[in-house]
Write an enzyme that holds these catalytic residues in place. Structure first.
Site, PDB file in Angstrom:
ATOM      1  N   PRO A 273      60.270 139.256  -5.198  1.00 47.79           N
ATOM      2  CA  PRO A 273      59.253 139.639  -4.210  1.00 47.79           C
ATOM      3  C   PRO A 273      58.829 141.087  -4.383  1.00 47.79           C
ATOM      4  O   PRO A 273      59.636 141.943  -4.777  1.00 47.79           O
ATOM      5  CB  PRO A 273      59.965 139.422  -2.867  1.00 47.79           C
ATOM      6  CG  PRO A 273      61.422 139.512  -3.177  1.00 47.79           C
ATOM      7  CD  PRO A 273      61.580 138.972  -4.567  1.00 47.79           C
ATOM      8  N   SER A 274      57.570 141.368  -4.122  1.00 45.34           N
ATOM      9  CA  SER A 274      57.068 142.740  -4.196  1.00 45.34           C
ATOM     10  C   SER A 274      57.308 143.441  -2.871  1.00 45.34           C
ATOM     11  O   SER A 274      57.547 142.803  -1.846  1.00 45.34           O
ATOM     12  CB  SER A 274      55.581 142.739  -4.549  1.00 45.34           C
ATOM     13  OG  SER A 274      54.841 142.006  -3.585  1.00 45.34           O
TER      14      SER A 274
ATOM     15  N   GLY B 202      60.650 144.942  -9.090  1.00 48.08           N
ATOM     16  CA  GLY B 202      60.063 143.832  -9.833  1.00 48.08           C
ATOM     17  C   GLY B 202      58.893 144.229 -10.708  1.00 48.08           C
ATOM     18  O   GLY B 202      58.816 143.854 -11.880  1.00 48.08           O
ATOM     19  N   GLY B 203      57.966 145.001 -10.163  1.00 53.28           N
ATOM     20  CA  GLY B 203      56.809 145.431 -10.940  1.00 53.28           C
ATOM     21  C   GLY B 203      57.201 146.343 -12.091  1.00 53.28           C
ATOM     22  O   GLY B 203      56.664 146.237 -13.193  1.00 53.28           O
ATOM     23  N   SER B 204      58.152 147.232 -11.842  1.00 53.87           N
ATOM     24  CA  SER B 204      58.627 148.137 -12.889  1.00 53.87           C
ATOM     25  C   SER B 204      59.309 147.360 -14.006  1.00 53.87           C
ATOM     26  O   SER B 204      59.143 147.675 -15.195  1.00 53.87           O
ATOM     27  CB  SER B 204      59.601 149.162 -12.290  1.00 53.87           C
ATOM     28  OG  SER B 204      58.947 149.990 -11.348  1.00 53.87           O
ATOM     29  N   ALA B 205      60.096 146.357 -13.628  1.00 59.85           N
ATOM     30  CA  ALA B 205      60.758 145.516 -14.631  1.00 59.85           C
ATOM     31  C   ALA B 205      59.731 144.790 -15.488  1.00 59.85           C
ATOM     32  O   ALA B 205      59.850 144.733 -16.713  1.00 59.85           O
ATOM     33  CB  ALA B 205      61.692 144.519 -13.951  1.00 59.85           C
TER      34      ALA B 205
ATOM     35  N   LYS C 172      66.580 144.957  -9.777  1.00 57.15           N
ATOM     36  CA  LYS C 172      67.689 145.902  -9.647  1.00 57.15           C
ATOM     37  C   LYS C 172      67.943 146.132  -8.162  1.00 57.15           C
ATOM     38  O   LYS C 172      67.084 145.886  -7.307  1.00 57.15           O
ATOM     39  CB  LYS C 172      67.397 147.225 -10.350  1.00 57.15           C
ATOM     40  CG  LYS C 172      66.147 147.970  -9.854  1.00 57.15           C
ATOM     41  CD  LYS C 172      66.356 148.783  -8.583  1.00 57.15           C
ATOM     42  CE  LYS C 172      65.079 149.479  -8.123  1.00 57.15           C
ATOM     43  NZ  LYS C 172      65.178 150.015  -6.736  1.00 57.15           N
TER      44      LYS C 172
ATOM     45  N   ASP D 232      60.785 154.602 -12.206  1.00 55.74           N
ATOM     46  CA  ASP D 232      61.984 153.817 -12.523  1.00 55.74           C
ATOM     47  C   ASP D 232      61.767 152.798 -13.644  1.00 55.74           C
ATOM     48  O   ASP D 232      62.689 152.061 -13.993  1.00 55.74           O
ATOM     49  CB  ASP D 232      62.511 153.113 -11.269  1.00 55.74           C
ATOM     50  CG  ASP D 232      61.505 152.115 -10.692  1.00 55.74           C
ATOM     51  OD1 ASP D 232      60.336 152.137 -11.113  1.00 55.74           O
ATOM     52  OD2 ASP D 232      61.892 151.347  -9.797  1.00 55.74           O
TER      53      ASP D 232
ATOM     54  N   GLY E  72      61.821 146.855  -2.808  1.00 56.44           N
ATOM     55  CA  GLY E  72      62.788 147.828  -3.298  1.00 56.44           C
ATOM     56  C   GLY E  72      63.654 147.280  -4.408  1.00 56.44           C
ATOM     57  O   GLY E  72      64.730 147.811  -4.692  1.00 56.44           O
ATOM     58  N   LEU E  73      63.179 146.233  -5.085  1.00 60.58           N
ATOM     59  CA  LEU E  73      63.951 145.572  -6.140  1.00 60.58           C
ATOM     60  C   LEU E  73      63.425 145.878  -7.536  1.00 60.58           C
ATOM     61  O   LEU E  73      63.994 145.415  -8.527  1.00 60.58           O
ATOM     62  CB  LEU E  73      63.959 144.055  -5.908  1.00 60.58           C
ATOM     63  CG  LEU E  73      64.609 143.588  -4.608  1.00 60.58           C
ATOM     64  CD1 LEU E  73      64.408 142.083  -4.418  1.00 60.58           C
ATOM     65  CD2 LEU E  73      66.097 143.929  -4.578  1.00 60.58           C
TER      66      LEU E  73
END
Length: 274
Positions: A94-95, A101-104, A8, A136, A98-99
């Protein structure tokens, strides 16, 4: 069974006040983008351990058992009798970018387990579990443009489409501490509400839509500021840092050919938004 957790971007990010519990209230819009990891689960042949994580792709720092997909599995295993599984996680997001990735990955793991083992969890219940894994995470359950408030955990769906816009995401090899970024913020409510700004076309966002983290993060890491400036110089109608960084994205008008761009030693991704 396989799924593809997506990233995101944040459209605007206003830190409005510091709370009594030490956290900050904020306002932002989460917008899904088709930069994707791959997540697969299969029944394990081993009965000795409940799960085995097989990571690949971009490396992720930390212990494997601290990965959010593992935490998602363990969270549901507290309630349901889940069989031992093998978890295959290919990282393309990438970790520390601010995208999300881990939450997704965590949210998609919950949905994957729900479907694979027919747990019959409702969307609302999945969001409740996801919120325990991160502020998030619950956004990625429904995975649609969302106005977020509170600490980033109170959601309202919005009517917003960037269909046809090209998005370019650049993440330099820089780690931005979210804790440090928050410590340098002076909370302030924006003069124009985020909802009002988002209702305008993206061509009007440049002077209005702000990420409050940029001022302090750019001062610490001029390279991130330079990336934003370069995206604008290449024709982006809007560019901003996502979350607390370190990635920066640029939106390019529909049907506009992307210029040649080179960001040495940086992660680079571009696609057309659906």
């Amino acid at each position: 069974m396989i799924t593809f957790p997506n990233a995101k971007i944040n459209l605007g990010l206003n830190i409005t006040e510091k709370r009594a519990d030490g956290y900050h209230n904020l306002e932002t819009v989460f917008y899904p983008v088709p930069l994707e990891d791959a997540l697969e689960i299969t029944l394990s042949k081993s009965k000795e351990v409940p799960f085995t994580l097989h990571p690949s792709g971009i490396s992720v720092a930390g212990e494997l058992n601290d990965n959010l997909v593992v935490k998602a599995y363990l969270l549901l295993a507290e309630v349901f009798d889940l069989p031992p599984i093998d978890i295959y996680l290919y990282k393309a997001i990438p970790s520390g970018a601010g995208l999300g990735g881990g939450s997704a990955d965590a949210a998609f793991m919950l949905k994957l387990l729900n479907n694979k083992f027919q747990l019959n969890l409702s969307t609302e219940k999945l969001e409740e579990y996801a919120s325990r894994l991160g502020a998030d995470c619950a956004f990625f359950i429904q995975n649609r443009p969302t106005f977020a408030e509170g600490i980033g955990d109170l959601f309202s769906p919005i009517q917003l489409s960037l269909k046809g816009y090209e998005v370019v995401i650049v993440k330099p090899p820089i780690f931005v501490s979210t804790r440090e970024a928050f410590s340098l913020i002076t909370p302030c409510k924006p003069k124009i509400t985020l909802s009002e700004i988002i209702s305008r076309p993206p061509t009007e966002w440049k002077e209005l839509l702000e990420n409050d983290f940029e001022k302090s993060v750019f001062a610490l890491y001029p390279t991130i500021r330079k990336i934003k400036s370069e995206l604008y110089s290449k024709g982006a109608v809007y560019s901003a840092m996502s979350g607390s960084g370190a990635s920066v994205y640029g939106l390019f008008a529909p049907k506009t050919p992307l210029p040649e761009m080179e960001f040495s030693n940086s992660f680079y991704f571009h696609t057309c938004l659906d």
